[in-house]
Enzyme design. Sequence first.
Site, PDB file in Angstrom:
ATOM      1  CE  LYS A  18       0.949  10.151  -8.392  1.00 17.91           C
ATOM      2  NZ  LYS A  18       0.808  11.387  -7.715  1.00 17.91           N
ATOM      3  CG  ASP A  28      -1.751  -1.250   1.303  1.00 16.56           C
ATOM      4  OD1 ASP A  28      -2.147  -1.758   0.252  1.00 16.56           O
ATOM      5  OD2 ASP A  28      -1.962  -1.737   2.433  1.00 16.56           O
ATOM      6  CB  THR A  87       2.996  16.373  -4.195  1.00 20.23           C
ATOM      7  OG1 THR A  87       2.551  16.606  -5.548  1.00 20.23           O
ATOM      8  CG2 THR A  87       4.519  16.459  -4.144  1.00 20.23           C
ATOM      9  CG  HIS A  92      -2.187  -1.907  -7.007  1.00 20.32           C
ATOM     10  ND1 HIS A  92      -0.979  -1.572  -6.459  1.00 20.32           N
ATOM     11  CD2 HIS A  92      -2.053  -3.160  -7.452  1.00 20.32           C
ATOM     12  CE1 HIS A  92      -0.147  -2.595  -6.583  1.00 20.32           C
ATOM     13  NE2 HIS A  92      -0.783  -3.564  -7.178  1.00 20.32           N
ATOM     14  CB  THR A 138       2.069 -12.328   1.626  1.00 22.20           C
ATOM     15  OG1 THR A 138       1.050 -12.871   0.782  1.00 22.20           O
ATOM     16  CG2 THR A 138       3.342 -12.084   0.813  1.00 22.20           C
TER      17      THR A 138
HETATM   18  P1  GTP Z   1      -0.533  -2.453  -2.801  1.00 27.37           P
HETATM   19  O1  GTP Z   1      -0.392  -3.378  -3.939  1.00 27.37           O
HETATM   20  O2  GTP Z   1      -1.488  -2.960  -1.803  1.00 27.37           O
HETATM   21  O3  GTP Z   1       0.749  -2.088  -2.191  1.00 27.37           O
HETATM   22  O4  GTP Z   1      -1.247  -1.093  -3.382  1.00 27.37           O
HETATM   23  P2  GTP Z   1      -0.752   0.361  -3.597  1.00 27.37           P
HETATM   24  O5  GTP Z   1       0.681   0.489  -3.368  1.00 27.37           O
HETATM   25  O6  GTP Z   1      -1.227   0.746  -4.916  1.00 27.37           O
HETATM   26  O7  GTP Z   1      -1.435   1.284  -2.523  1.00 27.37           O
HETATM   27  P3  GTP Z   1      -2.991   1.509  -2.238  1.00 27.37           P
HETATM   28  O8  GTP Z   1      -3.623   1.995  -3.457  1.00 27.37           O
HETATM   29  O9  GTP Z   1      -3.523   0.310  -1.574  1.00 27.37           O
HETATM   30  O10 GTP Z   1      -2.922   2.660  -1.130  1.00 27.37           O
HETATM   31  C1  GTP Z   1      -2.315   3.879  -1.323  1.00 27.37           C
HETATM   32  C2  GTP Z   1      -3.328   5.032  -1.085  1.00 27.37           C
HETATM   33  O11 GTP Z   1      -2.634   6.270  -1.075  1.00 27.37           O
HETATM   34  C3  GTP Z   1      -4.377   5.165  -2.161  1.00 27.37           C
HETATM   35  O12 GTP Z   1      -5.576   5.583  -1.587  1.00 27.37           O
HETATM   36  C4  GTP Z   1      -3.811   6.242  -3.097  1.00 27.37           C
HETATM   37  O13 GTP Z   1      -4.788   6.941  -3.823  1.00 27.37           O
HETATM   38  C5  GTP Z   1      -3.130   7.155  -2.097  1.00 27.37           C
HETATM   39  N1  GTP Z   1      -1.971   7.890  -2.578  1.00 27.37           N
HETATM   40  C6  GTP Z   1      -0.986   7.490  -3.440  1.00 27.37           C
HETATM   41  N2  GTP Z   1      -0.045   8.452  -3.565  1.00 27.37           N
HETATM   42  C7  GTP Z   1      -0.421   9.473  -2.756  1.00 27.37           C
HETATM   43  C8  GTP Z   1       0.161  10.747  -2.434  1.00 27.37           C
HETATM   44  O14 GTP Z   1       1.219  11.127  -2.899  1.00 27.37           O
HETATM   45  N3  GTP Z   1      -0.529  11.533  -1.555  1.00 27.37           N
HETATM   46  C9  GTP Z   1      -1.705  11.147  -0.990  1.00 27.37           C
HETATM   47  N4  GTP Z   1      -2.299  11.990  -0.162  1.00 27.37           N
HETATM   48  N5  GTP Z   1      -2.265   9.954  -1.261  1.00 27.37           N
HETATM   49  C10 GTP Z   1      -1.629   9.120  -2.128  1.00 27.37           C
HETATM   50  P1  IMP Z   2      -2.275 -12.857   2.764  1.00 28.82           P
HETATM   51  O1  IMP Z   2      -1.339 -12.381   1.718  1.00 28.82           O
HETATM   52  O2  IMP Z   2      -3.717 -12.616   2.434  1.00 28.82           O
HETATM   53  O3  IMP Z   2      -2.008 -14.295   3.153  1.00 28.82           O
HETATM   54  O4  IMP Z   2      -2.002 -12.002   4.083  1.00 28.82           O
HETATM   55  C1  IMP Z   2      -0.787 -12.116   4.830  1.00 28.82           C
HETATM   56  C2  IMP Z   2      -0.371 -10.739   5.351  1.00 28.82           C
HETATM   57  O5  IMP Z   2      -0.001  -9.915   4.256  1.00 28.82           O
HETATM   58  C3  IMP Z   2      -1.477  -9.959   6.091  1.00 28.82           C
HETATM   59  O6  IMP Z   2      -0.875  -9.186   7.101  1.00 28.82           O
HETATM   60  C4  IMP Z   2      -2.040  -9.043   5.007  1.00 28.82           C
HETATM   61  O7  IMP Z   2      -2.636  -7.905   5.556  1.00 28.82           O
HETATM   62  C5  IMP Z   2      -0.766  -8.706   4.237  1.00 28.82           C
HETATM   63  N1  IMP Z   2      -0.981  -8.334   2.822  1.00 28.82           N
HETATM   64  C6  IMP Z   2      -1.098  -9.164   1.750  1.00 28.82           C
HETATM   65  N2  IMP Z   2      -1.233  -8.464   0.615  1.00 28.82           N
HETATM   66  C7  IMP Z   2      -1.185  -7.157   0.958  1.00 28.82           C
HETATM   67  C8  IMP Z   2      -1.244  -5.936   0.215  1.00 28.82           C
HETATM   68  O8  IMP Z   2      -1.353  -5.903  -1.012  1.00 28.82           O
HETATM   69  N3  IMP Z   2      -1.158  -4.790   0.937  1.00 28.82           N
HETATM   70  C9  IMP Z   2      -0.996  -4.799   2.277  1.00 28.82           C
HETATM   71  N4  IMP Z   2      -0.936  -5.902   3.016  1.00 28.82           N
HETATM   72  C10 IMP Z   2      -1.027  -7.080   2.358  1.00 28.82           C
HETATM   73 MG    MG Z   3      -2.794  -1.700  -1.592  1.00 26.12          MG
END
Ligand code: GTP
Ligand code: IMP
Ligand code: MG
Length: 340
Positions: A18, A13, A325, A43, A194
């Site tokens: 983005k 996350d 940002t 994402h 994971t």
């Molecule tokens: P994973 O595969 O789970 O790691 O997903 P991810 O890395 O794409 O992140 P995810 O979308 O789960 O969470 C990131 C959150 O932060 C989202 O709600 C985005 O819209 C937000 N976000 C990303 N970049 C920025 C930023 O620069 N500023 C702010 N305020 N929010 C951001």
């Molecule tokens: P699993 O991947 O569903 O088996 O979860 C194992 C651990 O990884 C838990 O703590 C989840 O919250 C974390 N996890 C798995 N995928 C993500 C992801 O995409 N973002 C954040 N946490 C994750």
């Molecule tokens: Mg995510």
Amino acid sequence: MSCLIIVGGQWGDEGKGKVISYICSKDKPDVIARGGVGPNAGHTVNVKGKSYGIRMVPTGFPHKEAKLAIGAGVLVDPEVLLKEVEMLKEFNVKERLIVDYRAGIIEEKHKLMDRQDEHLSKEIGTTGSGCGPANVDRVLRILKQAKDIEELKEFLGDVSELLNDTLDNGGDVLIEGTQGTFLSLYYGTYPYVTSKDTTASSFAADVGIGPTKVDDVLVVFKSYPTRVGAGPFPTEMSEEEAERLGLVEYGTVTGRRRRVGYFDFEMAKKACRLNGATQIAITGLDKYDKSCYGVREYNKLTKKARDFIEKIEEVTKVPVTIISTGPGMNQTIDLRAEKL
Ligand code: GTP
Ligand code: IMP
Ligand code: MG
């Protein structure tokens, strides 16, 4: 670009969605391939004021000319994937999607087991998406593959061949990793991890390219790391502090509140090493210093923000090339031209 892998440097996350959608729109790779575990990832992609929560389709989908590939190493939940293909109709995802015929398939029983097993659901706090139990079956060599699933027939292909052909012909490939380095089954905070390795080397293997083909590894960090589920988080702050600083976030997949902490420089250094980082992206700089919101030039950032970026470079010895940002695709400072 040639071949770029994007990896999360913390516990997922980080805002990879983005960063990936920004790079895809700007650099226009020929193929965007997804590595990683499976639909446990979520994402967020913001396109023209609309927000999409994506778990299976590569997040570079807004770049409409690219082929979208899901590698053999990734677990596919056909139900989730087909729903997203339908949801993303206006982006012609259906016509561009290639699922490797060897990808593992998550079935209902895997999701049930993930949610009912006390150890997984309570102690580890998994996402309940069936990934762990499906990977168990894969190791037992009883898991179904994409080629066994009628509804996936029209999408089947050989992602490894596609990527190698594209690179051999001088094309560009972007590989999206999911989760984050410290959720790795090998290098993360075991057992609170994971069901697979989540570093750049594994993502290359997931999509079927060898390490010598990779040109760049971009590790994404957020200014205030988050973690969902159980496990160590040395720099974690209290819920009250997270509220006071305006840092409250909820998971894209599970809706769980994310734990929040302060940036850990030593951890960032480790993540760079584990992934062989050549570049760093920092997201959420607007959360680190509110007055940076939407800024698009480095010299318009505050001193506080610039000091933070420079300290990251000093500790990791890796250049920060992309700074986000705000959640919008264009709320980005792109320093690649001057730093690479
Ligand atoms: P994973 O595969 O789970 O790691 O997903 P991810 O890395 O794409 O992140 P995810 O979308 O789960 O969470 C990131 C959150 O932060 C989202 O709600 C985005 O819209 C937000 N976000 C990303 N970049 C920025 C930023 O620069 N500023 C702010 N305020 N929010 C951001
Ligand atoms: P699993 O991947 O569903 O088996 O979860 C194992 C651990 O990884 C838990 O703590 C989840 O919250 C974390 N996890 C798995 N995928 C993500 C992801 O995409 N973002 C954040 N946490 C994750
Ligand atoms: Mg995510």
